[in-house]
Design a protein around this motif. Structure first.
Motif, PDB file in Angstrom:
ATOM      1  N   ILE A  10       0.843  -1.197   0.000  1.00 40.32           N
ATOM      2  CA  ILE A  10       0.000   0.000   0.000  1.00 40.32           C
ATOM      3  C   ILE A  10       0.877   1.245   0.000  1.00 40.32           C
ATOM      4  O   ILE A  10       0.665   2.182  -0.770  1.00 40.32           O
ATOM      5  N   ALA A  11       1.896   1.239   0.856  1.00 41.26           N
ATOM      6  CA  ALA A  11       2.775   2.406   0.947  1.00 41.26           C
ATOM      7  C   ALA A  11       3.506   2.646  -0.368  1.00 41.26           C
ATOM      8  O   ALA A  11       3.687   3.785  -0.797  1.00 41.26           O
ATOM      9  N   ILE A  12       3.900   1.560  -1.041  1.00 39.36           N
ATOM     10  CA  ILE A  12       4.607   1.699  -2.318  1.00 39.36           C
ATOM     11  C   ILE A  12       3.674   2.299  -3.376  1.00 39.36           C
ATOM     12  O   ILE A  12       4.027   3.242  -4.081  1.00 39.36           O
ATOM     13  N   LEU A  13       2.463   1.759  -3.448  1.00 39.27           N
ATOM     14  CA  LEU A  13       1.563   2.166  -4.522  1.00 39.27           C
ATOM     15  C   LEU A  13       1.049   3.592  -4.340  1.00 39.27           C
ATOM     16  O   LEU A  13       0.632   4.223  -5.306  1.00 39.27           O
ATOM     17  N   THR A  14       1.038   4.091  -3.107  1.00 43.64           N
ATOM     18  CA  THR A  14       0.463   5.407  -2.879  1.00 43.64           C
ATOM     19  C   THR A  14       1.510   6.492  -2.654  1.00 43.64           C
ATOM     20  O   THR A  14       1.163   7.647  -2.469  1.00 43.64           O
ATOM     21  N   ASN A  15       2.779   6.104  -2.672  1.00 43.13           N
ATOM     22  CA  ASN A  15       3.821   7.100  -2.368  1.00 43.13           C
ATOM     23  C   ASN A  15       3.804   8.263  -3.348  1.00 43.13           C
ATOM     24  O   ASN A  15       4.150   9.396  -3.010  1.00 43.13           O
ATOM     25  N   ASN A  16       3.397   7.973  -4.575  1.00 42.44           N
ATOM     26  CA  ASN A  16       3.427   8.980  -5.629  1.00 42.44           C
ATOM     27  C   ASN A  16       2.555  10.204  -5.337  1.00 42.44           C
ATOM     28  O   ASN A  16       2.731  11.251  -5.936  1.00 42.44           O
ATOM     29  N   PHE A  17       1.592  10.072  -4.421  1.00 49.53           N
ATOM     30  CA  PHE A  17       0.713  11.209  -4.132  1.00 49.53           C
ATOM     31  C   PHE A  17       1.395  12.281  -3.284  1.00 49.53           C
ATOM     32  O   PHE A  17       0.809  13.325  -3.021  1.00 49.53           O
ATOM     33  N   VAL A  18       2.602  12.009  -2.848  1.00 44.11           N
ATOM     34  CA  VAL A  18       3.387  13.054  -2.203  1.00 44.11           C
ATOM     35  C   VAL A  18       4.194  13.732  -3.292  1.00 44.11           C
ATOM     36  O   VAL A  18       4.942  13.076  -3.995  1.00 44.11           O
ATOM     37  N   PRO A  19       4.024  15.055  -3.475  1.00 48.23           N
ATOM     38  CA  PRO A  19       4.782  15.710  -4.546  1.00 48.23           C
ATOM     39  C   PRO A  19       6.273  15.675  -4.237  1.00 48.23           C
ATOM     40  O   PRO A  19       6.687  16.069  -3.159  1.00 48.23           O
ATOM     41  N   CYS A  20       7.049  15.197  -5.183  1.00 50.20           N
ATOM     42  CA  CYS A  20       8.481  15.100  -4.944  1.00 50.20           C
ATOM     43  C   CYS A  20       9.136  16.409  -5.345  1.00 50.20           C
ATOM     44  O   CYS A  20       8.510  17.315  -5.865  1.00 50.20           O
ATOM     45  N   ASN A  21      10.422  16.464  -5.102  1.00 48.60           N
ATOM     46  CA  ASN A  21      11.160  17.677  -5.365  1.00 48.60           C
ATOM     47  C   ASN A  21      11.103  18.103  -6.835  1.00 48.60           C
ATOM     48  O   ASN A  21      11.139  19.279  -7.152  1.00 48.60           O
ATOM     49  N   GLY A  22      10.987  17.112  -7.710  1.00 50.77           N
ATOM     50  CA  GLY A  22      10.917  17.437  -9.130  1.00 50.77           C
ATOM     51  C   GLY A  22       9.621  18.143  -9.481  1.00 50.77           C
ATOM     52  O   GLY A  22       9.515  18.815 -10.500  1.00 50.77           O
ATOM     53  N   ARG A  23       8.597  17.981  -8.636  1.00 50.04           N
ATOM     54  CA  ARG A  23       7.311  18.602  -8.931  1.00 50.04           C
ATOM     55  C   ARG A  23       7.119  19.926  -8.197  1.00 50.04           C
ATOM     56  O   ARG A  23       6.244  20.698  -8.550  1.00 50.04           O
ATOM     57  N   PHE A  24       7.945  20.156  -7.169  1.00 47.95           N
ATOM     58  CA  PHE A  24       7.793  21.414  -6.431  1.00 47.95           C
ATOM     59  C   PHE A  24       7.988  22.655  -7.288  1.00 47.95           C
ATOM     60  O   PHE A  24       7.253  23.635  -7.137  1.00 47.95           O
ATOM     61  N   PRO A  25       8.996  22.646  -8.199  1.00 48.89           N
ATOM     62  CA  PRO A  25       9.145  23.850  -9.022  1.00 48.89           C
ATOM     63  C   PRO A  25       7.848  24.220  -9.745  1.00 48.89           C
ATOM     64  O   PRO A  25       7.469  25.388  -9.803  1.00 48.89           O
ATOM     65  N   THR A  26       7.147  23.213 -10.277  1.00 46.96           N
ATOM     66  CA  THR A  26       5.869  23.474 -10.939  1.00 46.96           C
ATOM     67  C   THR A  26       4.892  24.097  -9.951  1.00 46.96           C
ATOM     68  O   THR A  26       4.243  25.111 -10.245  1.00 46.96           O
ATOM     69  N   LEU A  27       4.784  23.472  -8.774  1.00 51.10           N
ATOM     70  CA  LEU A  27       3.829  23.967  -7.784  1.00 51.10           C
ATOM     71  C   LEU A  27       4.193  25.363  -7.318  1.00 51.10           C
ATOM     72  O   LEU A  27       3.329  26.241  -7.209  1.00 51.10           O
ATOM     73  N   ILE A  28       5.488  25.575  -7.071  1.00 52.05           N
ATOM     74  CA  ILE A  28       5.929  26.882  -6.565  1.00 52.05           C
ATOM     75  C   ILE A  28       5.685  27.949  -7.626  1.00 52.05           C
ATOM     76  O   ILE A  28       5.173  29.036  -7.331  1.00 52.05           O
ATOM     77  N   MET A  29       5.996  27.604  -8.882  1.00 53.34           N
ATOM     78  CA  MET A  29       5.795  28.577  -9.948  1.00 53.34           C
ATOM     79  C   MET A  29       4.317  28.954 -10.066  1.00 53.34           C
ATOM     80  O   MET A  29       3.965  30.135 -10.117  1.00 53.34           O
ATOM     81  N   LEU A  30       3.452  27.941 -10.057  1.00 50.82           N
ATOM     82  CA  LEU A  30       2.026  28.224 -10.200  1.00 50.82           C
ATOM     83  C   LEU A  30       1.505  29.011  -9.002  1.00 50.82           C
ATOM     84  O   LEU A  30       0.701  29.942  -9.163  1.00 50.82           O
ATOM     85  N   ALA A  31       1.965  28.613  -7.804  1.00 49.09           N
ATOM     86  CA  ALA A  31       1.515  29.320  -6.608  1.00 49.09           C
ATOM     87  C   ALA A  31       1.942  30.771  -6.666  1.00 49.09           C
ATOM     88  O   ALA A  31       1.190  31.679  -6.301  1.00 49.09           O
ATOM     89  N   THR A  32       3.171  31.003  -7.146  1.00 46.96           N
ATOM     90  CA  THR A  32       3.671  32.373  -7.195  1.00 46.96           C
ATOM     91  C   THR A  32       2.928  33.187  -8.247  1.00 46.96           C
ATOM     92  O   THR A  32       2.558  34.338  -8.022  1.00 46.96           O
ATOM     93  N   ILE A  33       2.712  32.577  -9.420  1.00 47.24           N
ATOM     94  CA  ILE A  33       2.108  33.338 -10.515  1.00 47.24           C
ATOM     95  C   ILE A  33       0.617  33.582 -10.283  1.00 47.24           C
ATOM     96  O   ILE A  33       0.102  34.663 -10.528  1.00 47.24           O
ATOM     97  N   PHE A  34      -0.082  32.530  -9.819  1.00 40.15           N
ATOM     98  CA  PHE A  34      -1.539  32.642  -9.801  1.00 40.15           C
ATOM     99  C   PHE A  34      -2.144  32.955  -8.438  1.00 40.15           C
ATOM    100  O   PHE A  34      -3.242  33.464  -8.351  1.00 40.15           O
ATOM    101  N   VAL A  35      -1.435  32.578  -7.366  1.00 34.93           N
ATOM    102  CA  VAL A  35      -1.997  32.822  -6.041  1.00 34.93           C
ATOM    103  C   VAL A  35      -1.402  34.086  -5.421  1.00 34.93           C
ATOM    104  O   VAL A  35      -2.116  34.985  -4.999  1.00 34.93           O
ATOM    105  N   ALA A  36      -0.072  34.136  -5.430  1.00 34.70           N
ATOM    106  CA  ALA A  36       0.603  35.217  -4.715  1.00 34.70           C
ATOM    107  C   ALA A  36       0.294  36.573  -5.333  1.00 34.70           C
ATOM    108  O   ALA A  36       0.329  37.601  -4.663  1.00 34.70           O
TER     109      ALA A  36
END
Lengths: 464, 372
Positions: free
Chosen positions: A208-234
């Motif tokens: 279960i832990a293996i199959l669901t680990n992907n739902f935690v955003p990894c470091n490779g996905r943070f830049p996307t999230l940070i960019m979107l948060a900065t552009i659209f939210v901030a």
């Protein structure tokens, strides 16, 4: 020794016979006597000075696992880490980007003056090098800040307390509390998080832990999230609060990821991986003073350089592929445009567009290159605009490409929920040795991503 | 736009064709493989059925197989013919007997079934009522090597969670250790495992008392003339000749709370206690794990932390803090030692069982070797 025992088989048979004669609690007795002996030796040899380190630990534990403050504190700490990362990474990112892009520009001019054919210059500098420059400038600063801070938490011994706080939720989902530990590792890299599931003994809960680990955003996905948060939210907040709002948005997305982890764990435990909760034993080690040098070493060399290296290795061929796609034309439009318009109906249905989906297909080897791919396809082959600030990126996405808040929200959701990267899929295969579980591990998140973004897009369009 | 829709349709059609005809993983191959597996499962289920009846000294027939496997007469007959052709069984005057090969295969399946149940119960924590169905599936899929590995991993268990003996690797099967009620010690709790259905008169007499397999009884008095037993509701008096037809065994699990003890979960925060024993429900992997963490009889343990949801809680013992879920805490029995007791008061000898005992066991083992 008598003759009848001369062969190994006889000895095995005899031991088999004797084993049956043992008491049921023989193991209990052996362990008890081992501990008794160990304690006796320890009492003779170890002298305890009456330090109050223990009391201090206990007092800290009372606070971090407190029924009232325990969970809010976890979220606050996470938010603080993101805030510092966003705040600190902004400026160096822009600096590295402008330096690397001006290098690209100079080098291209130099090649031109040497009379090198256009397509070689374009391929090398506007394709391969630009992909590389994007990855380095987008990823290096956040990682160099995020990883050391996270390693400090790890070193302090805070993570087992998180597992302790969260176990009840995981148990309700039919999973193991130590899954919180592998999730925490997943923030760095999902492949590492999947390897970290080895701390879970029960095969069912580990799966279960293996199959669901992907739902935690990894470091490779943070830049996307940070960019979107900065552009659209901030952007809707006064400058003082902008970074706080961005951090809050990222935390919100992470919490959505946690909710989906629990939800999918629960679904797996109800269907394919039924069973009762296994033994949960978790040691809460004493707090330690983090050693700064070791933290810098492990977080900068082991993690940052490693993850960045991997990203660069995939960014180079990806940059080449993107350049080829963007520059080879068929019937007046580039291949990238063809593929993107082919994917457009599907993209529209889930509130994104064809280019974003194309970026995710190209980014299967590594999620890090999603944003660079997006930019390069949007910009087209011959656009020399260098995007070095978030304002310019915003102008490109919103004004030229027609992004809305829905696009941003759904891209964040898609980024958290979509299929794992190739390395992670490979790691699932290595850890489970099962084609079935690997397929489920790859497809389940993808289905989640499509369903959720489709529902959000449909509701959004119906209501707004 | 129109162009892209046709391409989408084409792609979907391509995917469907691939799904159907892909070699090794396509739907057609999967279906034929599934049918083959079903056939083997039937063979093995039929062999198991014959073995079970042989052990009860009854003769299996095609009809009984059909009944057990839910097959119509004609399918059952063709199944039997198939198995005879493969030399797994032979029939003598309507009664079906296992050949040596059939016996080996049947024992293999029973062994797989019971070991898997043991594994599910001990290591995977699957509840009792779900074990049988899961093992019915798994028994057909385990190779001998995997079963042997599982056997070693589980520490060569002798019985499955229901109390049935597990066949050994060499194919020997321990006789069920159920004994006639007449031989059961007075005052001990017994578990009814089997009631002989012959002769009829006695069988009906037993049934009229309300005793059934699965009930627990306590022998109150045992004399050559009369046996007095208590089933928790009322007392029964049976003549020994009747009582001898009731087979009993030790109760599979003892869920009773030891007298005068509290469970670890019942400690208030900050309260300290001394571990007395691990409950008998706590077995296999979880028992090993708790012991390895140092939760051995005599250990001083203190409830030290609650958490936001109240479960798990953390306990302090032997200088470390260990978190346990409530269902584990429920299985650890402790005795109060009062707030003032410090670790110093517990001398080493209180904290572990006599090493002499271990030594004796080892010596006995050594002696056994030299005797042989």
């Amino acid at each position: 020794m008598s003759k009848s025992l001369s062969t190994p088989q006889n000895i095995l048979d005899r031991s088999d016979q004797l084993r049956r004669a043992l008491d049921g609690d023989f193991r209990d007795q052996v362990v008890s006597s081992l501990y008794g002996e160990a304690q006796r030796i320890a009492e003779r040899a170890v002298r305890r000075d009456s330090s109050n380190k223990w009391d201090l630990d206990q007092r800290i534990d009372r606070i971090v696992t407190s029924p009232v403050f325990g969970l809010p504190m976890m979220i606050l700490i996470l938010a603080a880490i993101f805030w510092v990362t966003i705040l600190g990474a902004n400026y160096p990112s822009a600096m590295i980007a402008s330096a690397l892009f001006s290098l690209e520009h100079q080098a291209a001019l130099l090649f031109e003056s040497w009379g090198v054919p256009d397509w070689i210059t374009g391929f090398l500098w506007h394709g391969v090098f630009r992909g590389l420059a994007w990855v380095v400038s987008v990823m290096l600063p956040p990682m160099a800040i995020f990883f050391p801070m996270f390693t400090i938490l790890e070193d302090l011994g805070y993570l087992p307390r998180v597992a302790f706080n969260m176990d009840w939720l995981f148990r309700k989902a039919g999973a193991h509390g130590k899954q919180a530990l592998s999730m925490a590792m997943g923030f760095g890299c999902n492949a590492a998080g999947i390897i970290a599931t080895r701390v879970i003994d029960s095969p069912r809960e580990r799966l279960i832990a293996i199959l669901t680990n992907n739902f935690v955003p990894c470091n490779g996905r943070f830049p996307t999230l940070i960019m979107l948060a900065t552009i659209f939210v901030a952007v809707d907040f006064p400058p003082v609060f902008a970074s706080i709002a961005a951090a809050g948005a990222v935390v919100g997305v992470v919490l959505i990821g946690v909710v989906f982890t629990l939800l999918s764990s629960w679904m797996l435990a109800q269907t394919m991986l039924q069973g009762e909760a296994s033994a949960f034993t978790l040691e809460l080690p004493p707090y330690r003073r983090p050693s700064i040098l070791r933290i810098l070493y492990t977080s900068l060399i082991d993690r940052t350089i490693f993850v960045l290296g991997r990203a660069v290795m995939t960014a180079i061929p990806a940059g080449a592929v993107i350049w080829i796609l963007a520059n080879i034309e068929a019937g007046g439009t580039s291949l990238a445009q063809h593929v993107a318009s082919f994917l457009d109906p599907l993209g529209y249905a889930i509130g994104l567009d064809g280019v974003i989906l194309l970026a995710y297909v190209i980014a299967i080897p590594a999620n890090e290159i999603v944003v660079p791919t997006l930019m390069m396809v949007y910009l087209g082959a011959d656009l020399m605009t260098e995007l070095t600030s978030f304002d310019e990126i915003r102008a490109l996405l919103v004004d030229q490409q027609g992004w809305t808040l829905l696009t941003a929200v759904n891209l964040m959701l898609f980024s958290v929920l979509h299929n794992p990267c190739a390395t992670t899929i490979l790691t699932i295969w290595r850890e489970t040795r099962s084609a079935r579980w690997t397929t489920i591990g790859a497809l389940m998140p993808l289905i989640f991503a499509f369903v959720v973004t489709f529902l959000v897009a449909t509701l959004w369009r119906a209501l707004v | 736009m129109e162009n892209s829709w046709t391409s989408w349709l084409f792609l979907i059609a391509l995917a469907v064709v691939a799904l159907l005809f892909w070699p090794k993983t396509g739907l057609f191959v999967a279906i034929s493989r599934w049918r083959e597996l079903r056939r083997r499962e039937r063979f093995e289920d039929a062999l198991k059925h014959i073995l079970a009846w042989e052990q009860r000294r009854q003769d299996a027939t095609p009809e009984s197989i059909g009944g057990a496997l839910g097959l119509v007469q004609s399918s059952a007959l063709s199944l039997v013919a198939d198995m005879e052709e493969r030399d797994l069984i032979h029939s003598t005057g309507g009664a079906l007997k296992l050949t040596a090969e059939g016996q080996r295969l049947a024992l293999h399946v029973v062994r797989a079934h019971r070991l898997w149940e043991r594994y599910l119960a001990d290591d995977a924590g699957v509840p009792m009522e779900r074990l049988h169905r899961a093992a019915e599936k798994a028994e057909h899929q385990l190779s001998s090597e995997r079963i042997d590995a599982l056997d070693a991993h589980l520490g060569h268990p002798e019985r499955d969670p229901h109390g049935d003996p597990i066949p050994r690797a060499d194919g020997s099967l321990e006789k069920d250790n159920a004994v006639p009620l007449t031989d059961w010690p007075v005052a001990d709790i017994a578990w009814v495992t089997h009631i002989e259905d012959e002769p009829d008169v006695i069988f009906h007499q037993i049934l009229s008392t309300g005793l059934r397999p699965g009930k627990s009884v306590r022998v109150i008095e045992n004399t050559p003339e009369c046996l007095v037993i208590d089933d928790g509701v009322q007392e029964h008096r049976l003549v020994p000749v009747v009582a001898a037809n009731i087979q009993v065994a030790a109760e599979p699990v003892n869920t009773e709370r030891p007298v005068g003890l509290r469970s670890l979960s019942e400690l208030a925060k900050g309260e300290a206690a001394e571990v007395v024993e691990l409950g008998s429900m706590c077995r296999g992997f979880s028992r090993r794990r708790l012991l390895d963490l140092g939760i051995t009889p005599g250990t001083r343990i203190e409830a030290s932390l609650d958490n936001p949801f109240g479960d798990p809680r953390a306990f302090r013992l032997r200088g470390t803090v260990i978190a346990l879920r409530k269902d584990q805490g429920d299985q650890i029995w402790v005795r109060s030692i009062g707030e003032k007791t410090t670790t110093k008061d517990l001398s080493a000898s209180d904290c572990y069982t006599n090493p002499e005992e271990i030594k004796r066991t080892a010596e006995n083992a050594a002696q056994g070797i030299s005797e042989a």
